[in-house]
Design a protein around this motif. Structure first.
Motif, short mmCIF file in Angstrom:
data_model
loop_
_atom_site.label_atom_id
_atom_site.label_comp_id
_atom_site.label_asym_id
_atom_site.label_seq_id
_atom_site.Cartn_x
_atom_site.Cartn_y
_atom_site.Cartn_z
N TYR B 31 86.86 -29.69 91.47
CA TYR B 31 86.13 -28.56 92.02
C TYR B 31 86.59 -28.25 93.45
N TYR B 33 85.82 -25.25 96.71
CA TYR B 33 84.86 -24.24 97.17
C TYR B 33 85.35 -23.59 98.46
N TYR B 48 84.11 -20.32 94.11
CA TYR B 48 84.46 -21.70 93.81
C TYR B 48 85.31 -21.76 92.55
N LEU B 96 83.05 -34.15 90.94
CA LEU B 96 82.17 -33.97 89.78
C LEU B 96 81.36 -32.69 89.81
N GLY B 97 81.43 -31.93 90.88
CA GLY B 97 80.73 -30.65 90.88
C GLY B 97 79.53 -30.62 91.78
N GLY B 98 78.69 -29.61 91.58
CA GLY B 98 77.64 -29.24 92.54
C GLY B 98 76.70 -30.34 92.94
N ALA B 99 76.23 -31.11 92.00
CA ALA B 99 75.21 -32.09 92.34
C ALA B 99 75.82 -33.43 92.74
N TYR B 100 76.95 -33.36 93.36
CA TYR B 100 77.63 -34.56 93.83
C TYR B 100 78.29 -34.26 95.17
N GLU B 101 78.80 -35.30 95.80
CA GLU B 101 79.31 -35.16 97.16
C GLU B 101 80.44 -34.14 97.24
N GLN B 102 80.36 -33.31 98.28
CA GLN B 102 81.44 -32.41 98.61
C GLN B 102 82.07 -32.85 99.93
N PHE B 104 84.48 -31.69 103.05
CA PHE B 104 84.86 -30.45 103.71
C PHE B 104 86.16 -30.59 104.50
#
Lengths: 111, 113
Positions: B31, B33, B48, B96-102, B104
């Motif tokens: 993923y 963004y 995204y 893994l997507g939205g509900a996991y660590e991003q 930056f």
């Protein structure tokens, strides 16, 4: 429509005090609630995160308190230090979908 | 730091010109963004990507397009820059997507005059 509301916009705390930042959400499908810390000129970095199966998570001086029924969560910084001065963002996420961020809190710790 | 670079880091351009910002990752995360950060608005998602050639719109996608031809690169294009697009742009990646660590990147400061 703002799905995650964050307050206060700015906060000044004396060194050694407790900093508290609050967030409220609307979407009951959210299942991931992280806090990000951002220093000037840098990208945000994950500080601590919680999932709704627990009411509190602590990592060192940082604690997330989570109230599922009120749809609120907060960040507590104990023994606040000048190095904690930064902008803090709460966020909420659902499954593989996007994260929705709050508008940020600028925290200043004064000696 | 996660292996994310953004280029350019700073850019000044004139209204009406096209601009492309690049995000490059070495983490092989699925993923990617693009966000913009403005005072009082926090971080707002522009577009995204959930895989090569798979993209979707965020909450502030008007005036922006994206492309992802390789796992490691995610491009953000302003077809005709406007002053309202003056902002700091951040790229983020997630395994893994939205509900996991991003994670930056360092950001790109764009000024449209």
């Amino acid at each position: 429509q703002q799905q995650v509301k964050q307050s206060p916009q700015s906060l000044i705390v004396q060194k050694g005090g407790i900093s508290i930042i609050n967030c409220a959400y609307e979407n009951t499908a959210f299942d991931y609630f992280p806090w990000y810390q951002q220093f000037p000129g840098k990208g945000p970095a994950l500080l601590i995160a919680i999932r709704p199966d627990v009411s509190e998570k602590k990592e060192g001086r940082f604690t997330i308190s989570f109230n599922k029924s009120a749809k609120q969560f907060s960040l507590h910084i104990m023994d606040s230090q000048p190095g904690d001065s930064a902008t803090y963002f709460c966020a909420a996420g659902e499954g593989n979908e996007k994260l929705t961020f709050g508008t940020g809190t600028r925290l200043t710790i004064i000696p | 730091d996660a292996g994310i670079t953004q280029s350019p880091r700073h850019k000044v351009t004139e209204t009406g010109t096209p601009v492309t910002l690049r995000c490059h990752q070495t983490e092989n995360h699925r993923y990617m963004y693009w966000y913009r950060q403005d005072p009082g608005h926090g971080l707002r998602l522009i577009h995204y990507s959930y895989g090569v050639k798979d993209t979707d719109k965020g909450e502030v996608s008007d005036g922006y397009s994206v492309s992802r031809s390789k796992t490691e690169d995610f491009l953000l294009t302003l077809e005709s820059a406007t002053s309202s697009q003056t902002s700091v742009y951040f790229c983020a990646i997630s395994e893994l997507g939205g509900a996991y660590e991003q994670y930056f990147g360092p950001g790109t400061r764009l000024t449209v005059t």
